[in-house]
Design an enzyme around this catalytic site. Structure first.
Site, PDB file in Angstrom:
ATOM      1  N   ASP A   1       0.861  -1.184   0.000  1.00  0.00           N
ATOM      2  CA  ASP A   1       0.000   0.000   0.000  1.00  0.00           C
ATOM      3  C   ASP A   1       0.899   1.236   0.000  1.00  0.00           C
ATOM      4  O   ASP A   1       1.786   1.368   0.848  1.00  0.00           O
ATOM      5  CB  ASP A   1      -0.899   0.009   1.239  1.00  0.00           C
ATOM      6  CG  ASP A   1      -2.307   0.488   0.927  1.00  0.00           C
ATOM      7  OD1 ASP A   1      -2.424   1.483   0.197  1.00  0.00           O
ATOM      8  OD2 ASP A   1      -3.269  -0.133   1.410  1.00  0.00           O
TER       9      ASP A   1
ATOM     10  N   ASP B   1      -3.006   4.726  -2.460  1.00  0.00           N
ATOM     11  CA  ASP B   1      -4.120   5.264  -1.700  1.00  0.00           C
ATOM     12  C   ASP B   1      -4.489   6.670  -2.193  1.00  0.00           C
ATOM     13  O   ASP B   1      -3.614   7.526  -2.356  1.00  0.00           O
ATOM     14  CB  ASP B   1      -3.715   5.311  -0.220  1.00  0.00           C
ATOM     15  CG  ASP B   1      -4.849   5.691   0.698  1.00  0.00           C
ATOM     16  OD1 ASP B   1      -5.790   4.893   0.838  1.00  0.00           O
ATOM     17  OD2 ASP B   1      -4.782   6.792   1.275  1.00  0.00           O
TER      18      ASP B   1
ATOM     19  N   GLU C   1      -6.225   3.968  -6.198  1.00  0.00           N
ATOM     20  CA  GLU C   1      -7.520   4.201  -5.556  1.00  0.00           C
ATOM     21  C   GLU C   1      -7.925   5.640  -5.858  1.00  0.00           C
ATOM     22  O   GLU C   1      -7.179   6.577  -5.558  1.00  0.00           O
ATOM     23  CB  GLU C   1      -7.422   3.992  -4.050  1.00  0.00           C
ATOM     24  CG  GLU C   1      -8.777   4.177  -3.367  1.00  0.00           C
ATOM     25  CD  GLU C   1      -8.657   4.486  -1.884  1.00  0.00           C
ATOM     26  OE1 GLU C   1      -9.553   4.070  -1.132  1.00  0.00           O
ATOM     27  OE2 GLU C   1      -7.688   5.160  -1.475  1.00  0.00           O
TER      28      GLU C   1
ATOM     29  N   HIS D   1     -11.147  -2.733   3.081  1.00  0.00           N
ATOM     30  CA  HIS D   1     -10.956  -2.288   4.464  1.00  0.00           C
ATOM     31  C   HIS D   1     -11.762  -1.044   4.796  1.00  0.00           C
ATOM     32  O   HIS D   1     -11.906  -0.701   5.977  1.00  0.00           O
ATOM     33  CB  HIS D   1      -9.473  -2.024   4.718  1.00  0.00           C
ATOM     34  CG  HIS D   1      -8.935  -0.885   3.911  1.00  0.00           C
ATOM     35  ND1 HIS D   1      -8.753  -0.975   2.536  1.00  0.00           N
ATOM     36  CD2 HIS D   1      -8.551   0.368   4.250  1.00  0.00           C
ATOM     37  CE1 HIS D   1      -8.285   0.161   2.093  1.00  0.00           C
ATOM     38  NE2 HIS D   1      -8.151   1.005   3.099  1.00  0.00           N
ATOM     39  N   ASP D   2     -12.297  -0.351   3.783  1.00  0.00           N
ATOM     40  CA  ASP D   2     -13.088   0.859   4.006  1.00  0.00           C
ATOM     41  C   ASP D   2     -14.579   0.659   3.798  1.00  0.00           C
ATOM     42  O   ASP D   2     -15.354   1.607   3.960  1.00  0.00           O
ATOM     43  CB  ASP D   2     -12.629   1.974   3.047  1.00  0.00           C
ATOM     44  CG  ASP D   2     -11.315   2.605   3.458  1.00  0.00           C
ATOM     45  OD1 ASP D   2     -10.993   2.568   4.665  1.00  0.00           O
ATOM     46  OD2 ASP D   2     -10.609   3.121   2.577  1.00  0.00           O
TER      47      ASP D   2
END
Length: 577
Positions: free
Chosen positions: A105, A214, A273, A346-347
């Site tokens: 990440d 991210d 993302e 995860h979100d």
């Protein structure tokens, strides 16, 4: 970059499946209640048995954990909570030894306020050597610094409140689109970009196989940082039009490709993302000829059940809206670019609770349907940890059960506005990020085999029925259904290369589409009943008695017209054209 301009479907990740690991909640090897790298290494056989090709690790870097690791204080080390660099190297070797790849990440829109870059930027004051590494601005003209409304603009933070924090020592504000402990880097500064590129090369030299980036489309902000529009009833401006896919973002990503990825001896994976990205922008980001990214994460389909007040304003999802959204992305990136396919991460809350039916009667069947529909689309599927077990949202009883900063801030803000406790908690239970972060359910023992200590967040009590050990032993389980779907992606060219055609776009219960690969002369038909009642459907011409590839309900009948799909039934047919 070798082969960069080839069709995305021809890249090594064209027929791959990615598995996302949230390390804090995956497996704890030392009993401190927090998952770690050695815990992941010890569970790799589960992932190898599942058949996935790539592991994506959410952040494991040193961090104060204000946002559970997405606030990074050192980009080139491992947080002691998770282990050491030696543990990471051991994990990477073990992943590669099983024929899988590992993606890190990359969080470079912002750092932690405890990162040395920021502490030097803050403490040196205006004119300091690293001051311009972050976004600093004086108070709004005519306003007293540090008072309400004096912020340089009216942007709101994604985590509630203003997107600016006042630093009394230097007399200026710094920008943070997320937590006040996550100051935004200033990508206008070439020195920042060079430092990020050097850090990325350091990890690639260590052997990682790429990056999930991210909120990477937020790194370019509009010149002048103008005010955003204040929504009705809002207290802060929506500045997104000034930083989502900002004016230099394509330039920055093309530069990153040249400086980090071009000419690398290994074909690396880059995933961006991108909240708020449009189909048209995504086609540019993922066009191989432009050399920016391989694929993007978009959020359109996970915003369809949100009301005007945001993610915690829960509204019923219309299947026609979901189909239209996903089909638009399939078509929009059909000739150029590539899709990332996901239901949860995860979100996001758990897929079976959000898009399926997590009641005992329909949980497994709806989880299998969701997996079938997703994995039959064009693009690279992502499996979030526990999704292959049909893990569901947790029964959070009170605010004390939540851990996530976004949820806690939302509760505080809504309580101050006089919203009732149960109304607030209802939104948090349905959409809170902690749903995805409860520990992985390995077995039926205390704490689900996740830890011998006290877990950092409570285990879902349904782990006594829903766990990996039980599902691996049951050939009809959700786990084994995922194994079959992943194996099919590895062997069926129409899944990778075929075009996409949505059928029955206006049907409120039926999700149907075809995938056709002209090169192999193969066509696939997907039929899915998104509901708890029987559904009789007419078949497209020529599909009667076609070959059944996937059928997950007991004693599924041969496909004849008309065909009755049982509750939450999905099936995949194949024929030669």
């Amino acid at each position: 970059m070798p082969g960069n301009e080839a069709s995305p479907a021809d890249s090594w990740w064209g027929d791959a499946v990615v598995y996302q690991i949230y390390p804090r909640s995956f497996a704890d090897s030392n009993g401190d209640g927090i998952g770690d790298l050695q815990g992941i290494t010890g569970r790799l056989d589960h992932l190898a048995a599942l058949g996935v090709d790539v592991l994506w690790l959410s952040p494991v870097y040193p961090s104060p954990h204000d946002d559970n690791g997405y606030d990074i204080s050192d980009y080139q080390d491992i947080d002691p909570l998770f282990g050491t660099l030696a543990d990471f190297d051991q994990l990477l070797d073990a992943v590669h030894g099983r024929g899988m790849k590992l993606v890190m990440d990359l969080v470079v829109n912002h750092t932690s306020d405890e990162h040395p870059w920021f502490t030097e930027s803050r403490d040196s004051g205006p004119g300091g050597s690293k001051r311009d590494w972050y976004v600093w601005r004086p108070a709004r003209e005519g306003r007293e610094p540090g008072t309400p409304g004096a912020e340089p603009n009216n942007w709101g933070s994604f985590f509630s409140g203003p997107a600016w924090t006042y630093d009394k020592a230097s007399g200026e504000y710094y920008l943070h689109l997320f937590s006040r402990k996550q100051p935004d880097l200033n990508w206008e500064n070439p020195a920042v970009r060079r430092a990020v590129h050097a850090m990325m090369r350091w990890w690639l030299d260590r052997g990682v196989d790429g990056f999930r980036m991210d909120v990477i489309n937020l790194i370019s902000k509009a010149p002048g940082l103008p005010d955003g529009t204040v929504p009705a009833g809002g207290t802060h401006g929506d500045g997104s039009e000034h930083f989502i896919c900002g004016p230099r973002v394509h330039e920055y990503l093309a530069e990153m490709h040249r400086e980090v990825f071009a000419g690398h001896p290994r074909r690396l994976l880059t995933v961006g993302e991108m909240p708020g990205v449009t189909v048209e922008e995504a086609a540019l980001f993922t066009d191989p000829a432009r050399r920016e990214l391989d694929m993007v994460f978009q959020f359109e389909h996970v915003g369809l059940d949100q009301g005007p007040d945001g993610k915690f304003d829960v509204r019923p999802l219309k299947l026609t809206d979901l189909k239209a959204s996903l089909a638009r992305w399939q078509t929009g990136l059909g000739s150029t670019g590539w899709n990332s396919l996901y239901w949860n991460n995860h979100d996001q809350p758990r897929a079976v609770s959000r898009f399926g039916d997590d009641s005992p009667a329909h949980r497994d069947r709806s989880a299998k349907l969701l997996a079938t529909v997703l994995h039959l689309h064009r693009g690279t599927p992502y499996v979030y940890q526990g999704e292959e077990l049909a893990m569901a949202n947790a029964p959070f009883a009170s605010l004390d059960d939540f851990r996530d900063i976004e949820s806690l801030n939302h509760h505080r803000e809504q309580s101050a506005l006089g919203v009732g406790e149960e109304e607030i908690l209802a939104g948090l239970r349905a959409r809170g990020r902690d749903n995805a972060r409860t520990p992985m359910q390995w077995d039926a023992t205390r704490h689900a085999g996740f830890t011998t200590g006290t877990p950092w967040i409570a285990v879902n009590p349904d782990h006594t029925r829903v766990n990996a050990e039980a599902q691996r032993a049951d050939p009809d389980s959700v786990f084994h259904h995922y194994r079959r779907l992943i194996a099919l992606r590895h062997t069926e060219p129409a899944l990778v290369h075929g075009d996409f055609q949505l059928l029955h776009p206006d049907h409120e219960q039926l999700y149907a589409f075809t995938r056709h690969d002209a090169a192999s002369g193969t066509e696939l038909l997907v039929l899915a009943n998104f509901g708890g009642t029987d559904l009789t459907v007419d078949l497209p011409d020529g599909w009667e008695h076609s070959e059944t590839l996937i059928a997950h309900v007991p004693d599924a009948a041969p496909l004849t017209a008309p065909y009755t799909l049982r509750p939450w039934e999905a099936r995949v047919q194949r024929r030669t054209t």
